[in-house]
Design a protein around this motif. Structure first.
Motif, mmCIF file in Angstrom:
data_model
loop_
_atom_site.group_PDB
_atom_site.id
_atom_site.type_symbol
_atom_site.label_atom_id
_atom_site.label_comp_id
_atom_site.label_asym_id
_atom_site.label_seq_id
_atom_site.Cartn_x
_atom_site.Cartn_y
_atom_site.Cartn_z
ATOM 1 N N THR A 523 0.842 -1.196 0.000
ATOM 2 C CA THR A 523 0.000 0.000 0.000
ATOM 3 C C THR A 523 0.874 1.241 0.000
ATOM 4 O O THR A 523 2.081 1.187 0.183
ATOM 5 C CB THR A 523 -0.949 0.027 1.213
ATOM 6 N N GLY A 524 0.246 2.395 -0.194
ATOM 7 C CA GLY A 524 0.970 3.654 -0.168
ATOM 8 C C GLY A 524 0.119 4.758 -0.742
ATOM 9 O O GLY A 524 -0.658 4.543 -1.661
ATOM 10 N N ALA A 525 0.288 5.947 -0.217
ATOM 11 C CA ALA A 525 -0.544 7.064 -0.638
ATOM 12 C C ALA A 525 0.000 7.746 -1.888
ATOM 13 O O ALA A 525 -0.749 8.354 -2.640
ATOM 14 C CB ALA A 525 -0.659 8.077 0.495
ATOM 15 N N ALA A 526 1.292 7.644 -2.097
ATOM 16 C CA ALA A 526 1.880 8.343 -3.240
ATOM 17 C C ALA A 526 3.095 7.588 -3.738
ATOM 18 O O ALA A 526 3.665 6.751 -3.042
ATOM 19 C CB ALA A 526 2.267 9.764 -2.839
ATOM 20 N N THR A 529 6.256 6.165 -1.694
ATOM 21 C CA THR A 529 5.999 5.943 -0.273
ATOM 22 C C THR A 529 5.358 4.581 -0.018
ATOM 23 O O THR A 529 5.078 4.244 1.122
ATOM 24 C CB THR A 529 5.076 7.029 0.298
ATOM 25 N N GLU A 530 5.100 3.828 -1.081
ATOM 26 C CA GLU A 530 4.455 2.541 -0.868
ATOM 27 C C GLU A 530 5.405 1.580 -0.152
ATOM 28 O O GLU A 530 6.611 1.612 -0.372
ATOM 29 C CB GLU A 530 3.971 1.943 -2.189
ATOM 30 N N GLY A 552 12.467 1.700 5.946
ATOM 31 C CA GLY A 552 12.197 3.110 6.199
ATOM 32 C C GLY A 552 10.758 3.487 5.888
ATOM 33 O O GLY A 552 10.114 4.247 6.637
ATOM 34 N N ARG A 553 10.213 2.941 4.808
ATOM 35 C CA ARG A 553 8.829 3.225 4.456
ATOM 36 C C ARG A 553 7.860 2.626 5.470
ATOM 37 O O ARG A 553 6.827 3.222 5.807
ATOM 38 C CB ARG A 553 8.529 2.721 3.051
ATOM 39 N N LEU A 554 8.178 1.431 5.973
ATOM 40 C CA LEU A 554 7.331 0.817 7.001
ATOM 41 C C LEU A 554 7.349 1.624 8.291
ATOM 42 O O LEU A 554 6.317 1.834 8.937
ATOM 43 C CB LEU A 554 7.788 -0.629 7.268
ATOM 44 N N LEU A 555 8.540 2.094 8.683
ATOM 45 C CA LEU A 555 8.627 2.925 9.884
ATOM 46 C C LEU A 555 7.868 4.233 9.705
ATOM 47 O O LEU A 555 7.200 4.715 10.634
ATOM 48 C CB LEU A 555 10.092 3.211 10.219
ATOM 49 N N ASN A 556 7.942 4.788 8.517
ATOM 50 C CA ASN A 556 7.181 6.004 8.243
ATOM 51 C C ASN A 556 5.682 5.730 8.308
ATOM 52 O O ASN A 556 4.899 6.543 8.825
ATOM 53 C CB ASN A 556 7.558 6.559 6.872
ATOM 54 N N GLY A 557 5.283 4.538 7.807
ATOM 55 C CA GLY A 557 3.876 4.162 7.890
ATOM 56 C C GLY A 557 3.408 4.018 9.321
ATOM 57 O O GLY A 557 2.282 4.408 9.669
ATOM 58 N N LEU A 558 4.262 3.467 10.176
ATOM 59 C CA LEU A 558 3.904 3.350 11.593
ATOM 60 C C LEU A 558 3.739 4.718 12.231
ATOM 61 O O LEU A 558 2.825 4.938 13.042
ATOM 62 C CB LEU A 558 4.976 2.549 12.335
ATOM 63 N N THR A 594 11.422 1.045 15.774
ATOM 64 C CA THR A 594 10.051 0.523 15.664
ATOM 65 C C THR A 594 9.220 0.848 16.893
ATOM 66 O O THR A 594 7.986 0.713 16.858
ATOM 67 C CB THR A 594 10.046 -1.004 15.447
ATOM 68 N N THR A 595 9.855 1.271 17.980
ATOM 69 C CA THR A 595 9.100 1.594 19.205
ATOM 70 C C THR A 595 8.718 3.065 19.278
ATOM 71 O O THR A 595 7.971 3.454 20.180
ATOM 72 C CB THR A 595 9.923 1.242 20.464
ATOM 73 N N LYS A 596 9.195 3.884 18.365
ATOM 74 C CA LYS A 596 8.971 5.328 18.469
ATOM 75 C C LYS A 596 7.506 5.702 18.269
ATOM 76 O O LYS A 596 7.041 6.711 18.778
ATOM 77 C CB LYS A 596 9.860 6.066 17.478
ATOM 78 N N TYR A 597 6.769 4.873 17.529
ATOM 79 C CA TYR A 597 5.363 5.182 17.270
ATOM 80 C C TYR A 597 4.460 4.758 18.419
ATOM 81 O O TYR A 597 3.269 5.080 18.428
ATOM 82 C CB TYR A 597 4.911 4.504 15.974
ATOM 83 N N LEU A 598 4.997 4.054 19.405
ATOM 84 C CA LEU A 598 4.156 3.450 20.443
ATOM 85 C C LEU A 598 3.410 4.478 21.293
ATOM 86 O O LEU A 598 2.396 4.139 21.918
ATOM 87 C CB LEU A 598 4.996 2.543 21.353
ATOM 88 N N ASP A 599 3.868 5.705 21.325
ATOM 89 C CA ASP A 599 3.116 6.700 22.092
ATOM 90 C C ASP A 599 1.735 6.955 21.482
ATOM 91 O O ASP A 599 0.853 7.528 22.133
ATOM 92 C CB ASP A 599 3.904 8.006 22.215
#
Length: 881
Positions: A523-526, A529-530, A552-558, A594-599
């Protein structure tokens, strides 16, 4: 280096499946199951069962020498046993021992003529071997009288003690699996040597006798003693390890569903308090589910389940009389958490699944134990889902089994699912197989195949009956063998730039290959970025790595819209990343990212995955300068989750509605308190103090474990003594377990040392709980070295008293050594192995080697990662101006 292959570029790999078979293990098992059901129709009644293959007939040369091999000869086959046992529930006046007496009549068929031969029988008292000369062929009747000790060793025919209204009560009960039926009576104690058992129990009037069959009792007088004689209906043709006989003064509740009599037995106060109601209500629906699943009626007229005060395993699938720890069967809404309730539902489903798969159809030998336990460990989630459809419990196999066993199966000291028969001969070798590989890896690979084939096709394989058997094609065997006969699992690497997909053995042995079924999501919006995500819902038993750009794209998605990634895969990304980092396949910094999005994360599974992996960081760094910055970072990440649940529960006055939400509320409080969030710690201490002051515990059962632990950790001797008093007086097993675990959280070394000494006294800590209590203490950074010194100093005693064949010994050794990460600790561990070589390690033998391997890896990992990890945590907690 693993072999690669090419797919269309750029990443035109949606919905592609690699290979057509993946795990054909269950296909082979299905055929065996079908063949056995068919053979039963031809040879015995449909419910008599059989073994997975007919054992070969062995011709014995004439000999006057005793049979001195571990395995029994195959030319003598038991037909049925007439067994009478009389357990004494009071000690003998002369010896002070609790004893049982018995007599057994063997009925044997001699298959081949041999002028003189001797057969190994069961142990009589302390002997492992007995031999009797036999001549000629035909039917033999062998009559034996014997006396044994009704010891408190939790194996064979043993005693369990408990207090009720100030009076000591004694239960005579059994645990035969895998090789302890021979401790109860002389028998041919191998799973393939099935027979019919006619059981009679002599017992005190006023007590209740139970066994596998339905009972009929009447009073008699024997040797001037007025006793009760209970005679049981003959069993189906079955293995010795599935026998059970129990004498107690327990009470029961019952129900009848479609002609099957269901009873729940427990201590009288527990039954009176309604603690058996949940199990009774769920047993019927789960039984009906498995009847449909197997397309086969439940093969017995009754299903008894009994909760025992002393029981080494979690539960045991004795045919028609399943035995449980109290915590695995009894539920009280005032004391039991939702995790306690889930454990009861899944364990009941696990044991009921065995009534067909394991009991009706049985393995010929223990080397393929995984077929029994892996299958039951998979379908327990299906049965529990039937009982509690709102829980979505089937997803939790990823955390409870897949991720759990990955940690073991990534070691060079792991072992394949299936072992060679000649390598599994001694009781200790058999006990070693009752591990995470047999249970959790078995469950994981069967789930993978079920998903690949579809559940409908999977179950059709179990239901089919072919009297002539079915020959499996070579391709199926080849596919199956890659997952069953070699240990470990692959990491699949996807390069989204080139379209190359490759695999190699995770951590070690890069030449191993598996045939891997893969499902994709893209998936991806543009443009640009997929992202590509493989192993949807983690149905495959493998890890996934990507090129750096896709990571990097997966981390950005998270970080931008994490909900686009399925919740199970969010848990997977965290777990894969941390373990790929430990294997030096990706950087540790990438894993931490990978833990940065957990907040922003509110779901249970990703948080639980993160906490499980961060626990390794606690083990490696809670004695170093990394600890402070790590605490600061994790406190920052968990505070939004803590506040979320504070609001959701209206300042902790309500319980979240969802099953997973209730679990994640516990995570929020546990991590917030652990990382020093002052509001959380004050909350825990306030609740605990209110309990102490009023003697009225208002802490919700879901929160008790974490509140007790954090309050005791932040307090002194008075709080510990209060909790100890509550533990000793607890009448609810689940409440006692919560307190027993929390008592290990104190930061006072003298209290921890005293607690360790208590584990050697069954009056203080039950034998069934001794090893897990030591592990609880070792989990505490203050208690780690204390527990290790204690185990080293007392190993001979612990090994002797708590059973070398105990399944818990691997957990004990792994538990007290998992923090090891220095050269000094490694040398201590090697010395421990050398010093106790003569004493032995029983079922923990493999765990010693795994601990040495794990410690060596930990030393290297810290040397390579400590500074980077310290810098990362410091950078993530810098003030923003």
């Amino acid at each position: 280096m693993g072999k690669g292959f090419y797919i269309s570029k750029p990443v035109g790999i949606v919905s592609i499946i690699l290979c057509a078979g993946a795990l054909a293990t269950i296909i082979a098992l299905s055929v065996v199951y079908s063949e056995e059901k068919a053979k039963n129709n031809n040879q015995v009644s449909p419910t008599d069962g059989g073994t997975t293959s007919k054992p070969p007939v062995t011709t014995l040369a004439p000999s006057n020498e005793p049979w001195d091999k571990y395995r029994l000869p195959k030319n003598l086959v038991p037909d049925h046993y007439n067994l009478t046992l009389w357990p004494r529930l009071t000690p003998d006046l002369t010896t002070g021992l609790y004893i049982f007496t018995g007599k057994v009549v063997f009925f044997h068929t001699r298959l081949l003529h041999s002028p003189v031969s001797r057969s190994r029988s069961a142990c009589l008292c302390q002997q492992e071997f007995g031999s009797i000369p036999l001549r000629g062929k035909g039917m033999y009747h062998l009559y034996t009288k014997f006396t044994g000790e009704l010891a408190d060793d939790l194996g064979g025919f043993y005693r369990s003690e408990y207090m009720e209204d100030g009076v000591k009560k004694v239960v005579a009960t059994t645990q035969m699996q895998p090789t302890d039926a021979r401790k109860a009576f002389p028998c041919f104690d191998e799973p393939a040597m099935k027979a019919i058992f006619y059981i009679t129990l002599i017992h005190d009037r006023g007590t209740v006798a139970l066994s596998n069959g339905e009972e009929k009792g009447y009073p008699v007088t024997i040797d001037n003693q007025h006793v009760q004689k209970t005679v049981f209906e003959p069993t189906e043709k079955m293995s010795t390890y599935l026998l059970a006989f129990i004498v107690s003064d327990f009470d029961f509740i019952n129900n009848t569903i479609d002609g099957v009599w269901i009873r729940i037995f427990a201590r009288k106060p527990a039954i009176a308090a309604g603690q058996g109601e949940y199990a009774l209500n769920k047993t019927g629906p789960i039984l009906k589910f498995f009847e449909k699943y197997y397309n086969s009626s439940y093969p017995l007229p009754k299903s008894d389940q009994i909760a025992l005060p002393d029981f080494n395993a979690g539960a045991m699938e004795n045919w028609g009389l399943i035995t449980y720890r109290e915590t695995a069967l009894l539920y009280d809404k005032e004391f039991s958490s939702n995790s306690n309730k889930q454990r009861i539902a899944t364990i009941i489903a696990h044991e009921l699944a065995h009534m067909w798969f394991g009991n009706l159809v049985t393995l010929r030998w223990w080397n393929d134990l995984w077929l029994n336990e892996g299958f039951a460990s998979y379908v327990e989630y299906l049965g529990a889902h039937e009982a509690e459809p709102d829980w979505n419990v089937k997803d939790l196999i990823v955390l409870g089994d897949v991720h759990r066993v990955f940690a073991v199966d990534a070691l060079a000291s792991s072992h394949p699912l299936s072992s060679k028969e000649e390598d599994i001969q001694k009781p200790a070798q058999i006990s070693e197989l009752f591990d995470a590989i047999s249970y959790s890896k078995g469950a994981s690979v069967l789930r993978m195949l079920s998903d690949f084939l579809t559940e409908e096709v999977f179950t059709m394989g179990l239901r089919a009956v072919d009297a002539n058997g079915t020959e499996l094609p070579d391709t199926v065997h080849n596919i199956m063998n890659t997952w069953v006969l070699q240990m470990g699992f692959p990491v699949v690497t996807i390069d989204t730039k080139t379209g190359v997909v490759s695999q190699k053995h995770f951590l070690l042995d890069p030449d191993s290959e598996w045939i891997v079924p893969i499902k994709w999501m893209k998936t991806g919006a543009a443009l640009g970025t997929e992202w590509v995500l493989a192993n949807l819902n983690v149905v495959g038993y493998y890890r996934v790595n990507y090129d750096e750009e896709n990571w990097g794209r997966l981390l950005n998605g998270l970080s931008t819209n994490h909900q686009l990634i399925p919740v199970i895969n969010r848990a997977q990304l965290v777990d894969d990343a941390f373990n790929l980092a430990r294997a030096k396949i990706i950087s540790t910094v990438l894993a931490l990212n990978t833990t940065k999005y957990l907040d922003k994360e509110r779901e249970y599974m990703p948080w639980e995955s993160a906490l499980n992996n961060l626990d390794f960081f606690y083990l490696m760094f809670d004695r170093s300068e990394v600890y402070g910055p790590m605490q600061d970072y994790l406190r920052k990440q968990v505070t939004p989750l803590f506040n979320y649940y504070k609001t959701l529960t209206e300042n902790w006055s309500k319980v979240p509605d969802g099953h997973m939400d209730q679990y994640n509320q516990v995570n929020a409080i546990s991590l917030a308190c652990r990382t020093g969030l002052e509001e959380c710690q004050n909350l825990a201490k306030t609740w605990f103090k209110q309990w102490m002051d009023t003697n009225n515990n208002q802490i919700h059962p879901n929160l008790r474990s974490t509140v007790y632990c954090n309050a005791i950790a932040a307090s002194g001797a008075n709080e510990w003594e209060f909790a100890w008093s509550q533990f000793k007086n607890a009448t609810i097993a689940t409440e006692a377990d919560k307190l027993r675990s929390a008592l290990a959280c104190t930061k006072q070394p003298w209290l921890l040392n005293r607690y360790l000494e208590y584990t050697l006294d069954p009056k203080m800590i039950r034998k069934q709980d001794a090893t897990s209590t030591i592990v609880y203490i070792a989990n505490n950074v203050i208690g780690q070295s204390l527990a290790w010194d204690f185990v080293r100093a007392r190993w001979s005693y612990i090994f002797t008293q708590y059973g070398g064949g105990s399944f818990s010994f691997s957990n004990l050794i792994n538990g007290v050594t998992k923090r090891f990460s220095t050269e000094f600790e490694l040398q201590q561990l090697k010395q421990f192995k050398e010093d106790n070589a003569e004493v032995g390690f029983g079922s923990g033998t493999l765990a010693v080697d795994q601990s040495i391997e794990r410690t060596t890896a930990n030393i290297k990992w810290i040397a390579e990662n400590k500074q980077n990890v310290l810098n990362w945590f410091r950078d993530e907690t810098k003030p923003v101006f």
